[in-house]
Write a protein that holds these residues in place. Structure first.
Motif, PDB file in Angstrom:
ATOM      1  N   ALA A 154       0.736  -1.372  -0.018  1.00 50.68           N
ATOM      2  CA  ALA A 154      -0.031   0.136  -0.177  1.00 50.68           C
ATOM      3  C   ALA A 154       1.122   1.240  -0.083  1.00 50.68           C
ATOM      4  O   ALA A 154       0.253   2.498   0.311  1.00 50.68           O
ATOM      5  CB  ALA A 154      -1.105   0.016   1.032  1.00 50.68           C
ATOM      6  N   LEU A 155       2.002   1.154  -0.173  1.00 47.47           N
ATOM      7  CA  LEU A 155       2.957   2.207  -0.353  1.00 47.47           C
ATOM      8  C   LEU A 155       3.365   2.954  -1.703  1.00 47.47           C
ATOM      9  O   LEU A 155       4.371   2.958  -2.134  1.00 47.47           O
ATOM     10  CB  LEU A 155       4.323   1.875   0.437  1.00 47.47           C
ATOM     11  N   GLY A 156       2.124   3.387  -2.202  1.00 44.89           N
ATOM     12  CA  GLY A 156       2.390   3.895  -3.564  1.00 44.89           C
ATOM     13  C   GLY A 156       0.811   4.259  -4.255  1.00 44.89           C
ATOM     14  O   GLY A 156      -0.266   3.622  -3.823  1.00 44.89           O
ATOM     15  N   ILE A 157       1.072   4.931  -5.389  1.00 37.99           N
ATOM     16  CA  ILE A 157      -0.159   5.375  -5.974  1.00 37.99           C
ATOM     17  C   ILE A 157      -0.437   4.949  -7.501  1.00 37.99           C
ATOM     18  O   ILE A 157      -1.363   5.421  -8.165  1.00 37.99           O
ATOM     19  CB  ILE A 157      -0.355   6.810  -5.801  1.00 37.99           C
ATOM     20  N   THR A 158       0.635   4.060  -8.120  1.00 37.69           N
ATOM     21  CA  THR A 158       0.278   3.651  -9.164  1.00 37.69           C
ATOM     22  C   THR A 158      -0.162   2.149  -9.557  1.00 37.69           C
ATOM     23  O   THR A 158      -0.765   1.806 -10.609  1.00 37.69           O
ATOM     24  CB  THR A 158       1.454   3.531 -10.072  1.00 37.69           C
ATOM     25  N   GLY A 159      -0.118   1.205  -8.659  1.00 34.77           N
ATOM     26  CA  GLY A 159      -0.290  -0.184  -8.587  1.00 34.77           C
ATOM     27  C   GLY A 159       0.779  -1.111  -8.942  1.00 34.77           C
ATOM     28  O   GLY A 159       0.551  -2.161  -9.359  1.00 34.77           O
ATOM     29  N   GLY A 217      -3.909   3.498 -11.000  1.00 28.03           N
ATOM     30  CA  GLY A 217      -3.879   4.167  -9.725  1.00 28.03           C
ATOM     31  C   GLY A 217      -3.704   3.314  -8.546  1.00 28.03           C
ATOM     32  O   GLY A 217      -4.110   2.156  -8.548  1.00 28.03           O
ATOM     33  N   GLY A 218      -3.397   3.678  -7.336  1.00 31.46           N
ATOM     34  CA  GLY A 218      -3.132   2.828  -6.395  1.00 31.46           C
ATOM     35  C   GLY A 218      -3.352   3.693  -4.980  1.00 31.46           C
ATOM     36  O   GLY A 218      -3.644   4.949  -4.880  1.00 31.46           O
ATOM     37  N   SER A 219      -3.279   2.860  -3.963  1.00 28.09           N
ATOM     38  CA  SER A 219      -2.705   1.640  -3.917  1.00 28.09           C
ATOM     39  C   SER A 219      -3.818   0.602  -4.262  1.00 28.09           C
ATOM     40  O   SER A 219      -3.323  -0.705  -4.358  1.00 28.09           O
ATOM     41  CB  SER A 219      -2.065   1.144  -2.398  1.00 28.09           C
ATOM     42  N   SER A 220      -4.911   0.795  -4.226  1.00 28.85           N
ATOM     43  CA  SER A 220      -6.337  -0.165  -4.199  1.00 28.85           C
ATOM     44  C   SER A 220      -6.379  -0.231  -5.776  1.00 28.85           C
ATOM     45  O   SER A 220      -7.651  -0.143  -6.089  1.00 28.85           O
ATOM     46  CB  SER A 220      -7.450   0.207  -3.601  1.00 28.85           C
ATOM     47  N   SER A 221      -5.260  -0.734  -6.683  1.00 30.09           N
ATOM     48  CA  SER A 221      -5.460  -0.904  -7.798  1.00 30.09           C
ATOM     49  C   SER A 221      -6.454  -2.014  -8.437  1.00 30.09           C
ATOM     50  O   SER A 221      -7.187  -1.752  -9.077  1.00 30.09           O
ATOM     51  CB  SER A 221      -4.056  -1.027  -8.447  1.00 30.09           C
ATOM     52  N   GLY A 222      -6.260  -3.043  -7.878  1.00 32.27           N
ATOM     53  CA  GLY A 222      -6.747  -4.210  -8.016  1.00 32.27           C
ATOM     54  C   GLY A 222      -8.415  -3.956  -7.844  1.00 32.27           C
ATOM     55  O   GLY A 222      -9.234  -4.563  -8.535  1.00 32.27           O
ATOM     56  N   ALA A 223      -8.511  -3.680  -6.618  1.00 32.68           N
ATOM     57  CA  ALA A 223      -9.969  -3.283  -6.144  1.00 32.68           C
ATOM     58  C   ALA A 223     -10.627  -2.207  -7.460  1.00 32.68           C
ATOM     59  O   ALA A 223     -11.693  -2.554  -7.769  1.00 32.68           O
ATOM     60  CB  ALA A 223     -10.272  -2.371  -4.808  1.00 32.68           C
ATOM     61  N   ALA A 224     -10.067  -1.158  -7.688  1.00 32.48           N
ATOM     62  CA  ALA A 224     -10.710  -0.380  -8.656  1.00 32.48           C
ATOM     63  C   ALA A 224     -11.013  -1.135 -10.097  1.00 32.48           C
ATOM     64  O   ALA A 224     -12.176  -1.031 -10.567  1.00 32.48           O
ATOM     65  CB  ALA A 224      -9.652   0.734  -9.087  1.00 32.48           C
ATOM     66  N   VAL A 225      -9.963  -1.886 -10.620  1.00 34.68           N
ATOM     67  CA  VAL A 225     -10.195  -2.590 -11.790  1.00 34.68           C
ATOM     68  C   VAL A 225     -11.274  -3.696 -11.734  1.00 34.68           C
ATOM     69  O   VAL A 225     -11.886  -3.907 -12.437  1.00 34.68           O
ATOM     70  CB  VAL A 225      -8.743  -3.455 -12.124  1.00 34.68           C
ATOM     71  N   THR A 228      -4.953   5.510   2.844  1.00 36.48           N
ATOM     72  CA  THR A 228      -3.961   6.123   3.840  1.00 36.48           C
ATOM     73  C   THR A 228      -3.559   7.694   3.095  1.00 36.48           C
ATOM     74  O   THR A 228      -3.286   8.474   3.987  1.00 36.48           O
ATOM     75  CB  THR A 228      -2.817   5.235   4.026  1.00 36.48           C
ATOM     76  N   GLY A 229      -3.479   7.660   1.923  1.00 36.79           N
ATOM     77  CA  GLY A 229      -3.382   9.054   1.456  1.00 36.79           C
ATOM     78  C   GLY A 229      -3.901   9.260   0.174  1.00 36.79           C
ATOM     79  O   GLY A 229      -3.411  10.276  -0.609  1.00 36.79           O
ATOM     80  N   GLY A 230      -4.801   8.486  -0.318  1.00 32.45           N
ATOM     81  CA  GLY A 230      -5.597   8.594  -1.546  1.00 32.45           C
ATOM     82  C   GLY A 230      -5.613   7.145  -2.350  1.00 32.45           C
ATOM     83  O   GLY A 230      -6.226   7.135  -3.241  1.00 32.45           O
ATOM     84  N   SER A 231      -5.488   6.023  -1.537  1.00 35.27           N
ATOM     85  CA  SER A 231      -5.550   4.926  -1.965  1.00 35.27           C
ATOM     86  C   SER A 231      -6.795   4.314  -2.475  1.00 35.27           C
ATOM     87  O   SER A 231      -6.628   3.332  -3.210  1.00 35.27           O
ATOM     88  CB  SER A 231      -4.748   4.015  -1.178  1.00 35.27           C
ATOM     89  N   VAL A 232      -7.887   4.754  -1.902  1.00 32.84           N
ATOM     90  CA  VAL A 232      -9.191   4.671  -2.670  1.00 32.84           C
ATOM     91  C   VAL A 232      -9.501   5.532  -3.803  1.00 32.84           C
ATOM     92  O   VAL A 232      -9.970   5.217  -4.898  1.00 32.84           O
ATOM     93  CB  VAL A 232     -10.416   4.470  -1.644  1.00 32.84           C
ATOM     94  N   ARG A 233      -9.345   6.656  -3.367  1.00 31.28           N
ATOM     95  CA  ARG A 233      -9.740   7.831  -4.285  1.00 31.28           C
ATOM     96  C   ARG A 233      -9.176   8.046  -5.580  1.00 31.28           C
ATOM     97  O   ARG A 233      -9.723   8.236  -6.786  1.00 31.28           O
ATOM     98  CB  ARG A 233      -9.614   9.045  -3.640  1.00 31.28           C
ATOM     99  N   VAL A 234      -7.932   7.867  -5.548  1.00 30.80           N
ATOM    100  CA  VAL A 234      -6.956   7.881  -6.792  1.00 30.80           C
ATOM    101  C   VAL A 234      -7.038   7.046  -7.725  1.00 30.80           C
ATOM    102  O   VAL A 234      -7.690   7.247  -8.938  1.00 30.80           O
ATOM    103  CB  VAL A 234      -5.465   8.015  -6.459  1.00 30.80           C
ATOM    104  N   PRO A 235      -7.231   5.547  -7.558  1.00 33.08           N
ATOM    105  CA  PRO A 235      -7.839   4.680  -8.554  1.00 33.08           C
ATOM    106  C   PRO A 235      -9.124   4.574  -8.954  1.00 33.08           C
ATOM    107  O   PRO A 235      -9.538   4.364 -10.046  1.00 33.08           O
ATOM    108  CB  PRO A 235      -7.305   3.091  -7.940  1.00 33.08           C
ATOM    109  N   ALA A 236      -9.928   5.295  -7.986  1.00 37.92           N
ATOM    110  CA  ALA A 236     -11.422   5.274  -8.290  1.00 37.92           C
ATOM    111  C   ALA A 236     -11.577   6.368  -9.571  1.00 37.92           C
ATOM    112  O   ALA A 236     -12.260   6.158 -10.461  1.00 37.92           O
ATOM    113  CB  ALA A 236     -12.156   5.818  -7.358  1.00 37.92           C
TER     114      ALA A 236
END
Length: 390
Positions: free
Chosen positions: A84-89, A107-115, A130-138
């Motif tokens: 979860a330490l990143g924003i690309t996947g 996007g990440g860190s929740s990359s597979g979740a968004a896909v 933690t810093g955008g890991s749901v919102r960025v991949p969404a």
């Protein structure tokens, strides 16, 4: 619906069991399926956090168990940006790719979740932010991502591998707000009804030069839509908060992975290992100073949310970048990708205010709506009223 059991070209899925975990029949979430980010402890399923390094055990996720009790069916686990330490996947399994745009990141860190939700493989996905890991991949995958108020009782992080206990949130992604609202209502007992935007005071945070023109125009058009519904929009200031966020998160992440860091080469990707070692090297005074800055930023956001009902902001600085791209071109000039993204999303995870990433009319560009602490049901209701029921 994509058959992810037979083919997973985006590398979204970390573990697909022979049979899903079926929810209790007749519950309020009966008929819904969900994917689980591979940070959640699920009995009988492995937990690897998309890394080749050893990770601590966490026990059973209270949230996953509760969703099963409410009737939802868990399909499997999804990949994430390593630990979860990143924003690309990017991760130790080759990284997750965008659901539609070849060569672009989800996007990440929740990359597979968004896909998994963008491709219709699951009705909703459990992520963490933690810093955008749901919102960025969404935002980059064209779906909805909800980060609840910090420590919301409905969204337990017990049984979830932490990154930063100060900033971690559990939250869902889905293709529409209606699904997110249904899940939140079942978990919380709160009623979520479509909200009226007439008279709603909206503080618009669009720092000059922090996005490219496409994002600026998309968020402005989103704001114009709120005005057409009767909202009152005003520009607001907020500072970049990475000077508080980074020491707190890196310091706490290093504590989580302290045992692995005792090894010379624990198996993390180079950037992850460098970041964790950077966190381990922080002096106590540096972390204390970061918490002091966080308290000052909380006071600033308190003041704004006393004046406005919700805030509107970009969720990402550009459309999805290319895999391996380290820099983006913004209206204010070039900037490292990580900083460009995180400075837009970290304020609301650092300070724990509820935030929603919603698609805009422009493809792969999301906007954030931010509410007052504990005002999750109203925030979701206002967003619910924006959905086209046609």
């Amino acid at each position: 619906m994509t058959d992810f059991r037979a083919s997973d070209p985006q590398r979204a899925w970390a573990h697909v069991p022979a049979e899903p975990l079926r929810g209790t029949p007749g519950g309020p979430l009966d008929g819904l399926t969900f994917s689980v980010k591979d940070l959640y402890g699920v009995p009988g399923w492995p937990l690897r956090a998309s890394t080749r390094a050893p990770v601590p055990g966490v026990g059973e996720s209270v949230l996953v168990r509760r969703l099963l009790e409410l009737g939802a069916t868990a399909l499997g686990k999804t990949h994430l940006h390593e630990v979860a330490l990143g924003i690309t996947g990017l991760n130790g399994s080759g990284g997750t790719e965008h659901p539609v745009l070849a060569g672009r990141v989800p996007g990440g860190s929740s990359s597979g979740a968004a896909v998994s939700v963008a491709l219709g493989q699951a009705d909703f996905a459990l992520g963490t932010d933690t810093g955008g890991s749901v919102r960025v991949p969404a935002a980059w995958c064209g779906v909805v991502g909800y980060k609840p108020t910090k420590d919301h009782p409905a969204w337990s992080t017990e049984g979830v591998l932490p990154l930063s206990v100060t900033c971690d949130h559990a939250g869902p992604l889905a293709r529409d707000v209606a699904t997110v609202a249904r899940v939140h209502a079942a978990l919380s007992g709160e009623t979520v009804i479509p909200g009226d935007w007439a008279g709603v005071r909206v503080g618009v945070w669009q720092p000059e030069g922090w996005t490219d023109a496409a994002v600026r125009e998309a968020v402005s058009a989103f704001g114009a839509g709120l005005e057409a519904r009767g909202a009152h929009l005003s520009p607001i200031p907020l500072p970049e908060m990475l000077d508080a966020y980074s020491p707190i998160v890196l310091g706490e992440a290093a504590q989580v992975h302290a045992q692995a860091l005792q090894e010379e080469d624990p198996g993390f990707l180079p950037f992850t290992l460098m970041s964790l070692r950077q966190g381990a090297a922080l002096e106590a005074a540096e972390v204390a100073a970061a918490f002091a800055r966080r308290a000052a930023y909380r006071a600033e956001l308190d003041t704004l949310l006393a004046q406005y009902d919700v805030l509107l902001a970009p969720a990402v600085p550009t459309p999805p970048p290319l895999a391996g791209q380290d820099e983006v071109e913004l209206e204010g000039g070039p900037l490292p990708l990580r900083r460009a993204v995180l400075r837009l999303t970290t304020p609301f995870s650092l300070l724990g205010a509820p935030a929603l990433a919603l698609p805009t009319a422009a493809p792969w560009i999301g906007a954030q709506l931010v509410g007052r602490w504990g005002d999750d049901a109203r925030l979701l209701g206002l967003a619910l009223s924006l959905e086209d029921r046609g």
